[in-house]
Motif scaffolding. Structure first.
Motif, short mmCIF file in Angstrom:
data_model
loop_
_atom_site.label_atom_id
_atom_site.label_comp_id
_atom_site.label_asym_id
_atom_site.label_seq_id
_atom_site.Cartn_x
_atom_site.Cartn_y
_atom_site.Cartn_z
N THR A 1 -8.42 -2.50 6.06
CA THR A 1 -9.45 -2.50 4.99
C THR A 1 -10.38 -1.31 5.61
OG1 THR A 1 -8.93 -4.55 4.55
CG2 THR A 1 -10.75 -3.71 3.31
N ASP A 2 -10.88 -1.37 6.42
CA ASP A 2 -12.02 -0.50 6.93
C ASP A 2 -11.55 1.01 6.94
OD1 ASP A 2 -13.84 -2.56 7.39
OD2 ASP A 2 -13.25 -2.86 9.40
N GLY A 3 -10.23 1.17 7.36
CA GLY A 3 -9.89 2.51 7.24
C GLY A 3 -9.74 2.99 5.92
N ILE A 4 -9.18 2.30 4.70
CA ILE A 4 -8.86 2.55 3.56
C ILE A 4 -10.46 2.78 2.70
CG2 ILE A 4 -7.90 1.95 1.30
CD1 ILE A 4 -5.78 0.49 2.70
N SER A 5 -11.23 1.99 3.17
CA SER A 5 -12.75 2.26 2.88
C SER A 5 -13.11 3.65 2.91
CB SER A 5 -13.69 1.23 3.45
OG SER A 5 -13.85 -0.11 2.77
N GLU A 6 -12.83 3.94 4.33
CA GLU A 6 -13.35 5.48 4.77
C GLU A 6 -12.62 6.48 4.00
OE1 GLU A 6 -16.09 6.04 6.42
OE2 GLU A 6 -15.64 7.99 6.30
N LEU A 7 -11.33 6.09 3.74
CA LEU A 7 -10.33 6.86 3.00
C LEU A 7 -10.92 7.26 1.49
CD1 LEU A 7 -7.86 8.69 3.33
CD2 LEU A 7 -6.75 6.50 2.18
N ALA A 8 -11.46 6.13 0.96
CA ALA A 8 -11.99 6.34 -0.44
C ALA A 8 -13.17 6.89 -0.56
CB ALA A 8 -12.08 4.85 -0.70
N ARG A 9 -13.98 7.44 0.66
CA ARG A 9 -15.18 7.99 0.73
C ARG A 9 -14.63 9.57 0.49
NH1 ARG A 9 -17.94 3.48 2.56
NH2 ARG A 9 -16.92 3.20 4.86
N GLN A 10 -13.76 9.97 1.25
CA GLN A 10 -13.27 11.33 1.25
C GLN A 10 -12.27 11.56 0.33
OE1 GLN A 10 -11.80 11.94 5.45
NE2 GLN A 10 -13.63 10.63 6.43
N LYS A 11 -11.44 10.83 -0.21
CA LYS A 11 -10.36 11.21 -1.22
C LYS A 11 -10.47 9.98 -2.07
CE LYS A 11 -6.39 13.38 0.16
NZ LYS A 11 -6.93 14.81 0.16
N LYS A 12 -9.49 10.23 -3.12
CA LYS A 12 -9.21 9.10 -4.11
C LYS A 12 -8.56 8.23 -3.89
CE LYS A 12 -10.77 10.85 -8.47
NZ LYS A 12 -11.16 12.21 -9.00
N VAL A 13 -8.83 6.95 -3.93
CA VAL A 13 -7.78 5.62 -3.66
C VAL A 13 -7.90 5.02 -4.98
CG1 VAL A 13 -7.51 3.56 -2.22
CG2 VAL A 13 -8.37 5.69 -1.12
N TYR A 14 -6.52 4.79 -5.22
CA TYR A 14 -6.49 3.87 -6.50
C TYR A 14 -6.07 2.63 -6.29
CZ TYR A 14 -6.70 8.42 -9.08
OH TYR A 14 -7.14 9.55 -9.52
N GLY A 15 -6.46 1.72 -7.16
CA GLY A 15 -6.11 0.22 -6.95
C GLY A 15 -5.24 -0.24 -8.15
N TYR A 16 -4.28 -0.84 -8.21
CA TYR A 16 -3.39 -1.08 -9.24
C TYR A 16 -3.03 -2.51 -9.39
CZ TYR A 16 0.32 -0.86 -12.66
OH TYR A 16 1.13 -1.05 -13.83
N GLU A 17 -3.49 -3.21 -10.39
CA GLU A 17 -3.32 -4.72 -10.71
C GLU A 17 -1.76 -4.79 -10.94
OE1 GLU A 17 -6.45 -5.90 -13.36
OE2 GLU A 17 -5.57 -8.01 -13.28
N TYR B 1 0.85 -1.18 -0.08
CA TYR B 1 0.02 0.07 0.01
C TYR B 1 1.07 1.14 -0.01
CZ TYR B 1 -2.93 -3.41 2.56
OH TYR B 1 -3.60 -4.66 3.07
N ILE B 2 0.52 2.19 -0.78
CA ILE B 2 1.18 3.60 -0.37
C ILE B 2 -0.20 4.49 0.16
CG2 ILE B 2 1.98 5.70 -1.59
CD1 ILE B 2 3.60 3.36 -2.19
N LEU B 3 -0.07 4.95 1.35
CA LEU B 3 -1.14 5.65 2.25
C LEU B 3 -0.78 7.06 2.41
CD1 LEU B 3 -1.92 2.82 4.42
CD2 LEU B 3 -3.31 3.48 2.17
N ARG B 4 -1.78 7.90 2.20
CA ARG B 4 -1.64 9.24 2.70
C ARG B 4 -1.97 9.30 3.96
NH1 ARG B 4 -1.62 13.60 -0.69
NH2 ARG B 4 -2.33 14.73 0.98
N PRO B 5 -1.29 10.42 4.99
CA PRO B 5 -1.36 10.40 6.33
C PRO B 5 -2.62 10.55 6.83
CG PRO B 5 -0.18 12.36 5.44
CD PRO B 5 -0.53 11.43 4.30
N GLU B 6 -3.63 10.72 6.03
CA GLU B 6 -5.11 10.99 6.59
C GLU B 6 -5.70 9.65 7.06
OE1 GLU B 6 -4.07 12.19 3.60
OE2 GLU B 6 -4.45 14.21 3.51
#
Ligand code: UTP
Length: 289
Positions: A230-246, A206-211
């Motif tokens: 995963t729950d934290g990243i789900s919430e992050l995705a509601r507030q900011k963009k989160v990308y997934g890379y295959e 993962y690369i995560l922003r400090p939020e």
């Protein structure tokens, strides 16, 4: 912004590998002769990140020791003329800057990442799990860093799994942007095969922003009483963009017994001195059945 720090959580109990993990940290179990944690540290270094934050716990001190110098061992090897091994041990001791923080109780991966908050500070960072080994020409975390450099937002590693495997992973629902890139819309932890939104599984890079830290603080314990990343990243995705890379590369889930055996065979076959005898042995074993 350049990412300088990688968090590697190593405080889990490793129950799937008991009794081996009763006293030996799961992260030090070797694939051939290299402990899992060293492959992952090497991936961080090869991606341009040399500062590693271990989130450790009881009985895990030997993980940090692995990255120390051992002069008395080096001396014995020197006396025996094993200079190559001496050099290889020195390289391990020099490869990363280690800092660590304790997770007093294994309250989940999300909680482990939260424990690294003060050491990370207010900057984006990488997270690597030593349960996942990825064999690829360009290190997996480097592939995610390239997306981060372009987008400036959090990026998580994805791999397409089989329908019957989805229950072992966090699964992403997302909008496909190009052949490998997705914008994450939702995430489900370990869905049942019939209820999965996709077959795109989250892999431990993962690369995560400090939020993420303030969001993890608010996560309530989920499955198994654990605070899930995963729950934290789900919430992050509601507030900011989160990308997934295959990502490109072969993935081995070595936190699982079958995955561990597969990685052992695959990494042995990559070694010049082992390739032929292992191949011959496998052929012989199979023909006997
Ligand atoms: P796992 O979910 O594989 O858990 O953690 P585990 O305890 O290590 O292993 P099993 O499932 O009981 O066999 C994924 C990663 O997160 C770390 C683990 O050390 C592992 O690297 N982790 C997990 C923590 O650091 N703290 C936790 O509370 C949980």
């Amino acid at each position: 912004m350049k990412i300088k720090k990688a968090v590697i959580p190593v405080a889990g109990l490793g129950t799937r590998f008991l009794p081996a993990t009763k006293t030996v940290p799961k992260e030090l179990l070797p694939i051939v002769d290299i402990p899992a944690i060293q492959y992952v540290a090497q991936e961080a270094v090869d991606s341009g990140i040399a500062e590693v934050i271990f989130v450790t716990g009881r009985g895990k001190d030997s993980i940090e020791d692995h990255f120390d110098e051992i002069p008395e061992l080096e001396q014995v090897l020197e006396e025996r003329g094993q200079t190559e091994m001496v050099e290889s041990l020195r390289r391990i001791a020099e490869m990363i800057e280690v800092v660590s923080v304790r997770q007093k109780r294994p309250l989940g991966l999300g909680h482990a990442v939260l424990c690294a908050r003060d050491l990370v500070g207010n900057e984006p960072f990488a997270v690597l799990l030593s349960d996942d080994l990825i064999d690829s020409p360009s290190p997996c975390i480097r592939q995610l860093l390239d997306i981060f450099d372009e987008k400036g937002e959090s990026v998580i590693a994805l791999r397409r799994v089989l329908e019957h495997e989805v229950h072992r992973y966090g699964i992403v629902q997302g909008r496909q942007l190009n052949s490998r890139l997705y914008e994450v819309e939702n995430m489900v932890e370990k869905p049942r095969p019939g209820e999965t939104p996709s077959r795109l599984a989250i892999i431990g890079r993962y690369i995560l922003r400090p939020e993420i830290f303030s969001l993890l603080e608010k996560v309530t314990p989920g499955r198994g009483g654990e605070i899930q990343l995963t729950d934290g990243i789900s919430e992050l995705a509601r507030q900011k963009k989160v990308y997934g890379y295959e990502f490109e590369g072969e993935h081995y889930d070595i936190g699982d017994k079958l995955g561990f055996v597969k990685a052992t065979v695959a990494y042995a076959l990559k070694r010049a001195e082992l390739e032929r005898p292992v191949r011959e042995y496998l052929r012989a074993v199979i023909s006997k059945r």
